[in-house]
Design an enzyme around this catalytic site. Structure first.
Site, short mmCIF file in Angstrom:
data_model
loop_
_atom_site.label_atom_id
_atom_site.label_comp_id
_atom_site.label_asym_id
_atom_site.label_seq_id
_atom_site.Cartn_x
_atom_site.Cartn_y
_atom_site.Cartn_z
CE LYS A 223 -5.94 19.87 25.22
NZ LYS A 223 -6.39 21.09 25.93
CB SER A 224 -10.05 17.91 30.45
OG SER A 224 -10.31 18.79 29.41
CD GLN B 152 -9.76 26.43 29.76
OE1 GLN B 152 -9.64 27.65 29.63
NE2 GLN B 152 -9.16 25.58 28.95
CB SER C 64 -15.85 28.64 30.85
OG SER C 64 -14.50 28.34 31.09
CE LYS D 87 -13.04 27.02 23.64
NZ LYS D 87 -12.98 26.72 25.06
CG ASP E 83 -12.08 21.54 23.14
OD1 ASP E 83 -12.19 22.78 23.02
OD2 ASP E 83 -11.68 20.99 24.18
NE ARG F 87 -9.20 20.56 20.85
CZ ARG F 87 -8.76 19.46 21.43
NH1 ARG F 87 -8.55 18.37 20.72
NH2 ARG F 87 -8.52 19.41 22.73
NE ARG G 172 -10.89 19.55 35.09
CZ ARG G 172 -10.76 20.26 33.97
NH1 ARG G 172 -9.79 19.99 33.10
NH2 ARG G 172 -11.58 21.27 33.72
NE ARG H 124 -9.64 25.59 18.47
CZ ARG H 124 -9.52 24.81 19.53
NH1 ARG H 124 -10.60 24.39 20.17
NH2 ARG H 124 -8.32 24.43 19.96
C1 S3P Z 1 -11.25 22.62 29.09
C2 S3P Z 1 -12.40 23.33 28.94
C3 S3P Z 1 -12.80 23.95 27.67
C4 S3P Z 1 -12.05 23.34 26.49
C5 S3P Z 1 -10.59 23.20 26.76
C6 S3P Z 1 -10.34 22.33 27.98
C7 S3P Z 1 -10.92 22.08 30.42
O1 S3P Z 1 -12.49 25.33 27.71
O2 S3P Z 1 -12.26 24.12 25.33
O3 S3P Z 1 -9.93 22.61 25.65
O4 S3P Z 1 -10.05 21.21 30.53
O5 S3P Z 1 -11.54 22.53 31.40
P1 S3P Z 1 -13.52 26.40 28.37
O6 S3P Z 1 -13.75 26.00 29.75
O7 S3P Z 1 -12.82 27.72 28.30
O8 S3P Z 1 -14.74 26.36 27.50
#
Ligand code: S3P
Length: 431
Positions: A23-24, A170, A168, A343, A316, A389, A28, A347
């Site tokens: 997914k990540s 993100q 993080s 999240k 995750d 999840r 991107r 969670r």
């Molecule tokens: C992700 C980073 C994580 C993860 C999320 C996807 C990403 O979050 O929990 O499912 O794709 O960068 P955080 O960066 O907020 O920890």
């Protein structure tokens, strides 16, 4: 509300599993392919709801994106050629879409409004808006603009020197995307190493980016070169079946094409520490994203302590690790995981309450959980809290529980694993 009943009698998991794309990395790839001008081809893309929201947003910005299954072709005029969208940009349930897009949009030349579903609209955005404002971003919303909807007026950003208060990926990626369009060199120091897919993919698209332990440096105003991206399978999706194979006697599953980026493999380390039989074979693709085959066999598990720098490497996976801990002998302590509270749902609260309904011994702490096992679980009605999840953890719980599990609102699983139930039934020999 939709409910799904899941029930098994003495299940055993066997076979090969190719989980859907990461997914990540899928997000991107669409983002960088849209920032670059020209054609980018993505294979192994995850057609889950979160990533489809990202595609839809770039359509609205004037990027042409065609998708057939897991193959995506992007033809972009490049970030300079984007147009201001006619309507809001909807991020759905996806925190990654919202937070990364804030960084991208802040340094573009379009004006837009970002919205999300009811869950995403409750999640904090200030963590990325704060540093972006220091770069000169114009992002406004209700109150201190911590929640969606947010209005982003793209403008010229300047570089920043930023020490991250939370681990993080993100937030780090939102800043890196802002920095890519900014004047000067941005320096980011991470609190703890979070997933580095953005850094790796920026290099794949020809950007100069320096990383040294927890320090990242990137010079702005770089032009990206479109390229082809291969997305490996998502270890966070595989994790549900890895845990199941470890818990169920006589099980053996081979996970092919799983992403093995070291910033994501905490699940494998924890399984090994708990006594599981996990073997990585034929690891490939060192320079972009490493991937390979992971074989998991059932084993008798014992409790461990999980905390510190390990947490971002398996953030995750903690819901499924908590379920696995209910079947492990002794105490499992999960700490330093307060990020779980923000999240898709809280969670820590959700996992504790749902595992308790099954009869597990779980204690909620401020930054984690303490689980004592092994416990026999019984059937119950579990809520997904609209969180994919938690929904998948509940379905896997049905493999070890005596009696049926009813999952309320299971449709959220499509956010990251559209064919989850097909794979579950195939590996248990039901289809
Ligand atoms: C992700 C980073 C994580 C993860 C999320 C996807 C990403 O979050 O929990 O499912 O794709 O960068 P955080 O960066 O907020 O920890």
């Amino acid at each position: 509300m939709e409910t799904k009943t899941v029930e098994f009698s003495n299940p055993v998991l066997h076979g090969k599993l190719k989980v859907p794309g990461d997914k990540s990395i899928s997000h991107r790839a669409v983002m960088l392919g849209s920032i670059a001008s020209g054609q980018t081809n993505i294979s192994g893309f995850l057609p889950g709801e979160d990533c489809l929201c990202t595609i839809d947003i770039f359509w609205k910005l004037g990027v042409t994106i065609d998708r057939e299954g897991d193959q995506v072709t992007i033809n972009s005029p490049g970030i300079e050629g984007w147009k201001s969208p006619d309507g809001p940009l909807y991020a759905g349930n996806s925190g990654t879409t919202a937070r990364l897009m804030l960084g991208i949009l802040a340094g573009s030349n379009v004006k837009s409004v970002m919205t999300g579903d009811s869950y995403l609209s409750k999640r904090p955005m200030r963590r990325v808006i704060g540093p972006l404002e220091k770069m000169g971003a114009c992002i406004t919303g209700e109150g201190d603009a911590d929640r969606l909807p947010l209005t982003i007026v793209g403008r010229q950003l300047k570089c920043i020197d930023y020490e991250m208060p939370i681990a993080s990926a993100q937030v780090k990626s939102g800043i890196l995307f802002g920095a890519l369009q900014a004047e000067g060199e941005t320096r980011i120091v991470e609190k703890s190493g979070s997933r580095d897919h953005t850094e790796r993919m920026l290099r794949q698209f020809g950007a100069q980016i320096e990383t040294n332990d927890r320090e990242i440096r990137i010079t702005g105003k770089q032009v990206l070169t479109s390229c082809d991206v291969i997305v490996p399978g998502d270890i966070s999706s595989a994790a549900f079946f890895m845990a199941a194979a470890a818990m169920l006697p006589e099980s053996e599953v081979s996970f092919v094409n799983v992403g093995l980026n070291p910033s994501r493999t905490g699940m494998i380390d924890v399984m090994n520490q708990m006594g599981a039989t996990v073997e990585i074979v034929d690891q490939k693709g060192e320079n972009g994203e490493p991937y390979g085959t992971v074989n998991v066999k059932s084993a008798s598990l014992h409790g461990i302590e999980i905390g510190g720098d390990m947490i971002p490497r398996l953030i995750d996976e903690l819901p499924i690790i908590a379920l696995m801990a209910t079947q492990a002998a002794g105490k499992t302590v999960i700490k330093d995981a307060e990020e779980l509270r923000v999240k898709e749902t809280d969670r820590i609260a959700a996992v504790t309450s749902e595992l308790k309904k099954l009869g597990a011994s779980v204690e909620e702490t401020e930054d984690g959980m303490i689980i004592t096992g092994p416990t026999k679980l019984s059937g119950a009605t579990l809520q997904s809290y609209g969180d994919h999840r938690i929904g998948m953890m509940s379905a896997i719980a049905a493999l070890v529980a005596e009696g049926p599990i009813q999952i309320e609102d299971p449709s959220c699983i499509a956010v990251s694993y559209p064919n989850f139930f097909d794979d579950l039934y195939r590996l248990t020999g039901r289809s």
